[in-house]
Scaffold this active site. Structure first.
Site: not given
Ligand code: PHB
Ligand code: APR
Length: 409
Positions: A75, A300, A296, A204, A394
Site C-alpha cells: 500500500h 503500530k 490500534p 480512516y 505511518y
Molecule cells: C486491520 O486491518 O485490522 C487494521 C488496520 C489498520 C489499523 C488497525 C487495524 O490501524
C-alpha cells in the site's frame, strides 16, 4: 525436575517470540520457546496487519518472507475522511519512497510457526506455572510444567515475549517499574467478512457518529471497525445493525460500494495506551505487548513489537559474536525511544479521529476537546507538510543502531 539448556529462553509464542526465535536460530544462537496455550489458540487471535518496511526486512532476515511477498499487498497510500470528505495520504511520495504491506498478523504468525517447526526448533506449547528465576544473576532459569513433568530451563538470557498479561513484566520489582497508562472511553467493534473491500487502500473515518475504519485482508476479505461505547456488547450488534452504522460513517462514494455479507468474526476491543519503563531487568528483556500496548488507530502494535525484536537481536548478536556483554545495557533505552514515538503517534491519531463528544479528555469538556482535535486534524491534512508528518510516522520511523563497540579497552 528435568533440566534443559538454551542460550536464550523465550517466553511466549506470539509474533514477538516466534520472530526473535527464528532470527536467533539462524545465527546459531540456541533458544527454546515456552507458550501457555496451544498453537491453534495463538492463531485464533485476529489482529491488524499493516506492516512497516522494517518489519518486512526483519522477516526477510529470518528467512520467512516468501508467502508475505507473494500474498501481501503493498500500500503506497491511505485515506483519512473527515465527515465524508476524503484526503489521500500519499505515503510513497511524502516519505521518500516508503510504503507498507497489508498482510494479516495471523498469517505472519502461521508462517513463523511453520518455519520453526520445519527447522526442528523447540517450542513447548501448553506449559503451566512459568516462573522466572535469578534473572539478575549470570545463571537465570525458567521453571515450568509441561505434560505433567516439571522442568528447569537454564539459560543466559530471558526474552519476555509473553504479552500484556504475561509473567515477565511482574518479575521486575514494582518499585523499579514505572507504568504509564491511558484507557480510552470507547472500544472498537470489528467485523471480518468474505466480501470485497470498499477500497483498495485503507480509509480512516472521523465522523460525528464516531470513528470507522475500512481495512482488508485480501481482494475478497474485508475488515471493518466502528467506535462503540465501552458498555456495548457484541450481542447488541447483529450484522445488519453493524453494516447500517458503518455505511453512515463511510464517505458516500465508499458507502455506495459497500458489499455486505455475514460476519465471520465479530469482537469488541478496548483501547489502551500502556508503557512499562524500563524494559529490562538484569538478563530479562521485555519485548512487544509485554512492555507496551497502543490503541490500534495507527496500526503500530505489531510494528513496535518488531522494533523491540530488532534491537534485542542486535544486542544478542553482539554478545554472542563479539563477546560484548556490556551492550545489553543499551536495550531498554533504545527500545523505549522508538516505543514512545509510536505511542505518541497512536495516541494522537486516536485523539484526532474519534468522537469524544460526551466524554472529555485532558481536563477539557467533551465539546471543547472535540473542537481542538477537529482543528488539529484539518490543519495537518490541509498542507503537504502536515500530511508528511502523518506519512512518515505511518510508514514507520527508522530503527536505531546500537552504540558502536568501545574499542579503547
Ligand atoms: C486491520 O486491518 O485490522 C487494521 C488496520 C489498520 C489499523 C488497525 C487495524 O490501524
Ligand atoms: N507463559 C507462557 N506464555 C505466555 C504466558 C505465560 N505465563 N503468558 C502469556 N503467554 C503467551 C500468550 O499466550 C501469547 O501467545 O505469550 C504470547 C504473547 O503474544 P502476544 O500477546 O501476541 O504478544 P506479542 O508476541 O508481543 O505480539 C505483539 O500482538 O497484540 C498484538 O498489537 C500487538 O500486534 C502486536 C502483537
Amino acid at each position: 525436575m528435568k533440566i534443559i539448556k538454551a542460550q536464550v529462553a523465550v517466553i511466549g509464542a506470539g509474533p514477538s517470540g516466534l520472530l526473535l526465535g527464528q532470527l536467533l536460530a539462524k545465527q546459531g544462537i540456541s533458544n527454546i520457546i515456552l507458550e501457555k496455550v496451544t498453537g491453534e489458540y495463538v492463531l485464533g487471535r485476529i489482529r491488524a496487519g499493516i506492516l512497516e518496511q522494517g518489519f518486512v526486512d526483519l522477516v526477510r532476515e529470518a528467512g520467512v518472507v516468501d508467502r508475505m511477498v507473494a500474498e501481501g499487498e503493498v500500500h503506497e497510500g491511505f485515506n483519512i475522511a473527515i465527515n465524508g470528505h476524503c484526503v489521500r495520504i500519499d505515503m510513497k511520495k511524502l516519505s521518500d519512497g516508503d510504503s507498507v504491506v497489508c498482510y494479516g498478523q495471523v498469517e505472519i504468525t502461521r508462517d513463523l510457526m511453520e518455519a520453526r517447526q520445519a527447522a526442528g526448533l523447540s517450542t513447548y506449547y501448553e506449559v503451566e506455572g512459568v516462573k522466572l528465576k535469578n534473572v539478575t544473576s549470570d545463571n537465570p532459569s525458567v521453571t515450568y510444567t509441561h505434560a505433567g513433568e516439571k522442568y528447569e530451563l537454564q539459560c543466559d538470557y530471558i526474552a519476555g515475549c509473553d504479552g500484556f498479561h504475561g509473567v515477565s513484566r511482574p518479575t521486575i520489582p514494582a518499585e523499579l517499574r514505572i507504568e504509564h497508562e491511558r484507557i480510552y472511553p470507547f472500544g472498537w467493534l470489528g467485523v471480518l467478512s468474505d466480501t470485497p473491500p470498499v477500497s483498495d487502500e485503507l480509509i480512516y473515518c472521523k465522523h460525528q457518529r464516531g470513528f470507522a475504519l475500512a481495512s482488508m485482508r485480501s481482494a475478497t476479505r474485508s475488515r471493518y471497525y466502528i467506535q462503540v461505547p465501552l458498555s456495548d456488547r457484541v450481542e447488541d450488534w447483529p450484522d445488519d445493525a453493524f453494516w447500517d452504522e458503518l455505511k453512515k460513517r463511510l464517505p458516500p462514494e465508499a458507502a455506495a460500494r459497500l458489499v455486505t455479507g455475514p460476519s465471520i468474526e465479530k469482537s469488541i476491543a478496548p483501547l489502551r495506551s500502556f508503557i512499562c519503563e524500563p524494559m529490562q531487568y538484569g538478563n530479562l528483556f521485555l519485548v512487544g505487548d509485554a512492555a507496551h500496548i497502543v490503541p490500534p488507530t495507527g496500526a503500530k502494535g505489531l510494528n513496535l513489537a518488531a522494533s523491540d525484536v530488532a534491537t534485542l537481536y542486535k544486542v544478542l548478536l553482539r554478545v554472542y559474536k563479539e563477546g560484548d556483554k556490556e551492550c545489553i545495557k543499551q536495550y531498554s533505552e533504545i527500545a523505549l525511544r522508538r516505543v514512545w514515538h509510536g505511542e505518541r503517534f497512536s495516541w494522537w491519531m486516536t485523539n484526532m479521529l474519534h468522537n469524544f463528544d460526551d466524554m472529555g479528555s485532558h481536563d477539557l469538556e467533551g465539546a471543547t476537546f472535540a473542537r481542538f482535535m477537529e482543528s488539529e486534524l484539518s490543519y495537518y491534512l490541509a498542507s503537504q507538510a502536515g500530511q508528511k508528518v502523518i506519512a512518515e510516522q505511518y510508514v514507520g520511523l527508522p530503527y536505531e543502531e546500537l552504540a558502536p563497540l568501545d574499542t579503547r579497552s
